[in-house]
Design an enzyme around this catalytic site. Structure first.
Site, mmCIF file in Angstrom:
data_model
loop_
_atom_site.group_PDB
_atom_site.id
_atom_site.type_symbol
_atom_site.label_atom_id
_atom_site.label_comp_id
_atom_site.label_asym_id
_atom_site.label_seq_id
_atom_site.Cartn_x
_atom_site.Cartn_y
_atom_site.Cartn_z
ATOM 1 N N SER A 224 12.185 -31.027 -19.760
ATOM 2 C CA SER A 224 12.893 -30.406 -18.624
ATOM 3 C C SER A 224 12.236 -30.791 -17.303
ATOM 4 O O SER A 224 11.632 -29.953 -16.631
ATOM 5 C CB SER A 224 12.973 -28.880 -18.787
ATOM 6 N N GLY B 36 6.704 -29.725 -19.775
ATOM 7 C CA GLY B 36 5.576 -30.625 -19.547
ATOM 8 C C GLY B 36 5.916 -32.024 -20.022
ATOM 9 O O GLY B 36 6.983 -32.269 -20.593
ATOM 10 N N LEU B 37 5.010 -32.932 -19.795
ATOM 11 C CA LEU B 37 5.216 -34.324 -20.176
ATOM 12 C C LEU B 37 5.325 -34.491 -21.686
ATOM 13 O O LEU B 37 4.857 -33.645 -22.457
ATOM 14 C CB LEU B 37 4.057 -35.180 -19.663
ATOM 15 N N SER B 38 5.913 -35.592 -22.107
ATOM 16 C CA SER B 38 5.927 -35.946 -23.520
ATOM 17 C C SER B 38 4.488 -36.093 -23.999
ATOM 18 O O SER B 38 3.666 -36.731 -23.344
ATOM 19 C CB SER B 38 6.682 -37.266 -23.724
ATOM 20 N N GLY B 39 4.180 -35.460 -25.129
ATOM 21 C CA GLY B 39 2.826 -35.543 -25.661
ATOM 22 C C GLY B 39 1.871 -34.511 -25.109
ATOM 23 O O GLY B 39 0.690 -34.497 -25.475
ATOM 24 N N SER B 40 2.364 -33.624 -24.248
ATOM 25 C CA SER B 40 1.479 -32.608 -23.661
ATOM 26 C C SER B 40 1.164 -31.482 -24.636
ATOM 27 O O SER B 40 0.159 -30.783 -24.482
ATOM 28 C CB SER B 40 2.098 -32.032 -22.384
ATOM 29 N N GLY B 41 2.037 -31.294 -25.636
ATOM 30 C CA GLY B 41 1.786 -30.260 -26.636
ATOM 31 C C GLY B 41 2.805 -29.138 -26.657
ATOM 32 O O GLY B 41 2.555 -28.081 -27.240
ATOM 33 N N LYS B 42 3.969 -29.351 -26.071
ATOM 34 C CA LYS B 42 4.997 -28.308 -25.991
ATOM 35 C C LYS B 42 5.452 -27.834 -27.364
ATOM 36 O O LYS B 42 5.452 -26.633 -27.649
ATOM 37 C CB LYS B 42 6.211 -28.817 -25.200
ATOM 38 N N SER B 43 5.857 -28.764 -28.209
ATOM 39 C CA SER B 43 6.355 -28.399 -29.537
ATOM 40 C C SER B 43 5.259 -27.778 -30.387
ATOM 41 O O SER B 43 5.501 -26.822 -31.135
ATOM 42 C CB SER B 43 6.938 -29.630 -30.245
#
EC number: 2.7.1.25
Length: 202
Positions: free
Chosen positions: A110, A36-43
Site C-alpha cells: 500500500s 511497508g516495503l516488500s521484504g520488510s516483514g508485513k506478512s
C-alpha cells in the site's frame, strides 16, 4: 452505512449489530493495517499476530496481498491505477470483517498515503490501526525472499516499489515497527499491548 451511486440499491441493516458481535469477542474489532516495503516483514508480523490472537481466543483473520491477488484481485496489475483499486477493494473487504467483529490484519505494501487514508476514512474512529513496518531498503533487498528486488533491478519488474516506484511513508501511524531491530515476538507483543490498551481506553 454504505453508499451507492445507484438510487434503487438500498442498504439493508443487519439483525445482529457490530457492537453485539464485538461483545462476544475479547477485543474490539479493527483493521491492523501493516504497510511497508516488500521484504520488510508485513506478512510475517500479520500472521504472527493472528496466531497470538487465535491462541488467546480472539476472532481474527489475515488478508494478505499475495493471496488476495490469487482471487478477488486476480485481474489487477501493478499500474498506479490498479494498485489504488487493489487497496480500495481490500479496504471494503476489511470493513466487512470489522463489521463481523473480527480483528483483521492486512499485509499490503500500500505505497500511496492517500489510499491508506481513504481506507481509514471508511472505518469508525479507532478502527484503523496503521502499523508502519519500517526497514531500510538495503535490508529488504538483502532479504528479498521472493527474488523480486533482483528482478526489479534487472528491469524485469517495472514500477516496483522502492526501486522504480515510490513508497510514501506514513506521517502519523499508530505504531512503527523497526523489523531490523525487533524480533518478531517482540513486535507482536508491542502490537498486542497496543490493541489491549485501546480496548481499556488507556
Amino acid at each position: 452505512m454504505g453508499t451507492s451511486n445507484q438510487p434503487h440499491i438500498v442498504w439493508h441493516e443487519a439483525s445482529v449489530s457490530k457492537e453485539e458481535r464485538q461483545k462476544r469477542n475479547r477485543l474490539k474489532s479493527c483493521v491492523v493495517w501493516f504497510t511497508g516495503l516488500s521484504g520488510s516483514g508485513k506478512s510475517t508480523l500479520a500472521n504472527a499476530l493472528d496466531r497470538k490472537l487465535f491462541e488467546e481466543g480472539i476472532h481474527s483473520y489475515v488478508l494478505d496481498g499475495d493471496n488476495i491477488r490469487h482471487g478477488l484481485n486476480a485481474g489487477l496489475g501493478f499500474s498506479e491505477e490498479d494498485r489504488k483499486e487493489n487497496i480500495r477493494r481490500i479496504g471494503e473487504v476489511a470493513k466487512l470483517f470489522v463489521d463481523a467483529g473480527v480483528v483483521t490484519s492486512t499485509a499490503f505494501i500500500s505505497p500511496f498515503r492517500e489510499d491508506r487514508d481513504n481506507v481509514r476514512g471508511i472505518l469508525d474512529d479507532g478502527e484503523f490501526i496503521e502499523v508502519y513496518v519500517r526497514c531500510p531498503l538495503e535490508t529488504c533487498e538483502k532479504r528479498d525472499p521472493k527474488g523480486l528486488y533482483k528482478k526489479a533491478r534487472s528491469g524485469d519488474i517495472p514500477e516496483f516499489t522502492g526501486i522504480s516506484s515510490p513508497y510514501e511513508e506514513p506521517v502519523n501511524p499508530e505504531l512503527i515497527i523497526d523489523t531490523d531491530q525487533l524480533a518478531v515476538e517482540e513486535a507482536v507483543e508491542k502490537i498486542y499491548a497496543y490493541l489491549h490498551a485501546q480496548e481499556s481506553g488507556k
